[in-house]
Design a protein around this motif. Structure first.
Motif, PDB file in Angstrom:
ATOM      1  N   MET A 250       9.381  67.427  -6.944  1.00 31.20           N
ATOM      2  CA  MET A 250       8.588  65.849  -7.007  1.00 31.20           C
ATOM      3  C   MET A 250      10.015  64.637  -6.446  1.00 31.20           C
ATOM      4  O   MET A 250      10.705  65.091  -7.059  1.00 31.20           O
ATOM      5  N   VAL A 251       9.597  63.785  -5.346  1.00 30.70           N
ATOM      6  CA  VAL A 251      10.754  62.867  -5.764  1.00 30.70           C
ATOM      7  C   VAL A 251      10.302  61.406  -6.208  1.00 30.70           C
ATOM      8  O   VAL A 251       9.179  61.109  -5.954  1.00 30.70           O
ATOM      9  N   PHE A 252      11.241  61.047  -7.242  1.00 27.85           N
ATOM     10  CA  PHE A 252      10.759  59.804  -7.999  1.00 27.85           C
ATOM     11  C   PHE A 252      11.427  58.578  -7.295  1.00 27.85           C
ATOM     12  O   PHE A 252      12.947  58.948  -6.978  1.00 27.85           O
ATOM     13  N   ASN A 253      10.482  57.228  -7.491  1.00 28.31           N
ATOM     14  CA  ASN A 253      11.471  56.126  -7.035  1.00 28.31           C
ATOM     15  C   ASN A 253      11.394  55.426  -8.368  1.00 28.31           C
ATOM     16  O   ASN A 253      11.034  55.054  -8.995  1.00 28.31           O
ATOM     17  N   TRP A 254      12.726  56.159  -9.283  1.00 26.03           N
ATOM     18  CA  TRP A 254      12.881  55.945 -10.883  1.00 26.03           C
ATOM     19  C   TRP A 254      13.270  54.214 -10.848  1.00 26.03           C
ATOM     20  O   TRP A 254      13.292  53.317 -11.733  1.00 26.03           O
ATOM     21  N   ASP A 255      13.653  54.039  -9.457  1.00 22.80           N
ATOM     22  CA  ASP A 255      14.343  52.351  -9.502  1.00 22.80           C
ATOM     23  C   ASP A 255      13.128  51.457  -9.352  1.00 22.80           C
ATOM     24  O   ASP A 255      13.722  50.178  -9.297  1.00 22.80           O
ATOM     25  N   ASP A 256      12.567  51.626  -8.361  1.00 24.68           N
ATOM     26  CA  ASP A 256      10.945  51.186  -8.286  1.00 24.68           C
ATOM     27  C   ASP A 256      10.621  50.741 -10.323  1.00 24.68           C
ATOM     28  O   ASP A 256       9.509  51.639 -11.040  1.00 24.68           O
ATOM     29  N   GLU A 257      10.923  49.630 -10.826  1.00 24.31           N
ATOM     30  CA  GLU A 257      10.803  49.594 -12.491  1.00 24.31           C
ATOM     31  C   GLU A 257       8.900  49.313 -12.965  1.00 24.31           C
ATOM     32  O   GLU A 257       8.590  49.813 -13.573  1.00 24.31           O
ATOM     33  N   ALA A 258       8.393  48.551 -11.377  1.00 22.69           N
ATOM     34  CA  ALA A 258       6.840  48.375 -12.069  1.00 22.69           C
ATOM     35  C   ALA A 258       6.542  50.141 -11.799  1.00 22.69           C
ATOM     36  O   ALA A 258       5.529  49.910 -12.901  1.00 22.69           O
ATOM     37  N   GLU A 259       6.328  50.387 -10.961  1.00 28.01           N
ATOM     38  CA  GLU A 259       6.039  52.069 -11.040  1.00 28.01           C
ATOM     39  C   GLU A 259       5.909  52.939 -12.001  1.00 28.01           C
ATOM     40  O   GLU A 259       5.225  53.835 -13.273  1.00 28.01           O
ATOM     41  N   THR A 260       7.552  52.809 -12.374  1.00 27.50           N
ATOM     42  CA  THR A 260       8.331  53.593 -13.694  1.00 27.50           C
ATOM     43  C   THR A 260       7.670  53.246 -14.551  1.00 27.50           C
ATOM     44  O   THR A 260       6.475  54.144 -15.596  1.00 27.50           O
ATOM     45  N   LYS A 261       7.820  51.867 -14.697  1.00 29.91           N
ATOM     46  CA  LYS A 261       6.472  51.254 -16.423  1.00 29.91           C
ATOM     47  C   LYS A 261       5.021  51.814 -16.643  1.00 29.91           C
ATOM     48  O   LYS A 261       4.532  51.826 -17.403  1.00 29.91           O
ATOM     49  N   ALA A 262       4.614  51.124 -15.519  1.00 32.80           N
ATOM     50  CA  ALA A 262       3.139  51.811 -15.138  1.00 32.80           C
ATOM     51  C   ALA A 262       2.776  53.290 -15.641  1.00 32.80           C
ATOM     52  O   ALA A 262       2.315  53.537 -16.377  1.00 32.80           O
ATOM     53  N   GLY A 263       3.946  54.292 -14.866  1.00 30.98           N
ATOM     54  CA  GLY A 263       2.974  55.551 -15.133  1.00 30.98           C
ATOM     55  C   GLY A 263       3.808  55.132 -16.624  1.00 30.98           C
ATOM     56  O   GLY A 263       3.113  56.166 -17.556  1.00 30.98           O
ATOM     57  N   TYR A 264       4.902  55.199 -17.945  1.00 29.29           N
ATOM     58  CA  TYR A 264       5.257  55.345 -18.894  1.00 29.29           C
ATOM     59  C   TYR A 264       3.342  54.735 -19.647  1.00 29.29           C
ATOM     60  O   TYR A 264       3.332  55.563 -20.372  1.00 29.29           O
ATOM     61  N   THR A 265       3.386  53.559 -19.080  1.00 30.90           N
ATOM     62  CA  THR A 265       2.371  53.348 -20.056  1.00 30.90           C
ATOM     63  C   THR A 265       0.509  53.869 -20.152  1.00 30.90           C
ATOM     64  O   THR A 265      -0.106  54.160 -20.338  1.00 30.90           O
ATOM     65  N   ALA A 266       0.079  54.133 -18.439  1.00 28.36           N
ATOM     66  CA  ALA A 266      -0.522  55.810 -18.118  1.00 28.36           C
ATOM     67  C   ALA A 266      -0.610  56.639 -19.415  1.00 28.36           C
ATOM     68  O   ALA A 266      -2.071  57.006 -19.578  1.00 28.36           O
ATOM     69  N   ALA A 267       0.559  57.559 -19.539  1.00 30.63           N
ATOM     70  CA  ALA A 267       0.954  59.144 -19.628  1.00 30.63           C
ATOM     71  C   ALA A 267       0.351  58.181 -20.977  1.00 30.63           C
ATOM     72  O   ALA A 267      -0.474  59.364 -22.293  1.00 30.63           O
ATOM     73  N   ILE A 268       1.114  57.256 -22.234  1.00 30.83           N
ATOM     74  CA  ILE A 268       0.846  56.860 -23.197  1.00 30.83           C
ATOM     75  C   ILE A 268      -0.646  56.902 -23.122  1.00 30.83           C
ATOM     76  O   ILE A 268      -1.169  57.457 -24.316  1.00 30.83           O
ATOM     77  N   GLU A 269      -1.280  55.740 -22.753  1.00 21.89           N
ATOM     78  CA  GLU A 269      -3.353  56.079 -22.758  1.00 21.89           C
ATOM     79  C   GLU A 269      -3.186  56.957 -22.678  1.00 21.89           C
ATOM     80  O   GLU A 269      -4.167  56.868 -23.636  1.00 21.89           O
ATOM     81  N   ALA A 270      -3.278  57.588 -21.971  1.00 18.12           N
ATOM     82  CA  ALA A 270      -4.226  58.703 -22.295  1.00 18.12           C
ATOM     83  C   ALA A 270      -3.884  59.432 -22.621  1.00 18.12           C
ATOM     84  O   ALA A 270      -4.901  60.532 -23.504  1.00 18.12           O
TER      85      ALA A 270
END
Length: 74
Positions: free
Chosen positions: A1-21
Motif C-alpha cells: 500500500m502506498v500512503f500519502n503521509w504528507d497529507d496531515e489531515a488524512e493521517t490525523k483522521a486515520g489515527y483518530t479513526a483507529a483509536i476510536e475503533a
C-alpha cells in the motif's frame, strides 16, 4: 500500500479513526480483531471524503495496536 503521509489531515483522521475503533470495540467488550476494526471503520467512515485513504491509514495504525509494535506489519 502506498500512503500519502504528507497529507496531515488524512493521517490525523486515520489515527483518530483507529483509536476510536479499537477503544470502542474494547469498551463494548467485543473482540478487537482486524476484521472487527475493518467493519467498525466501514460504518464510521462511510460518506466521508477520502474514506479509502483514511481507512488505509486507520488500518495500518490499528494493525500495529492489535499485533503490537514488534510484529511485522504483514
Amino acid at each position: 500500500m502506498v500512503f500519502n503521509w504528507d497529507d496531515e489531515a488524512e493521517t490525523k483522521a486515520g489515527y483518530t479513526a483507529a483509536i476510536e475503533a479499537v477503544l470502542g470495540l474494547a469498551a463494548q467488550k467485543m473482540p478487537v480483531t482486524e476484521k472487527a476494526v475493518e467493519e467498525w471503520l466501514d460504518v464510521s467512515l462511510s460518506g466521508i471524503d477520502e474514506h479509502k485513504h483514511i481507512r488505509r491509514h486507520a488500518m495500518a495504525v490499528a494493525m500495529r495496536m492489535i499485533r503490537g509494535p514488534m510484529h511485522p506489519p504483514n
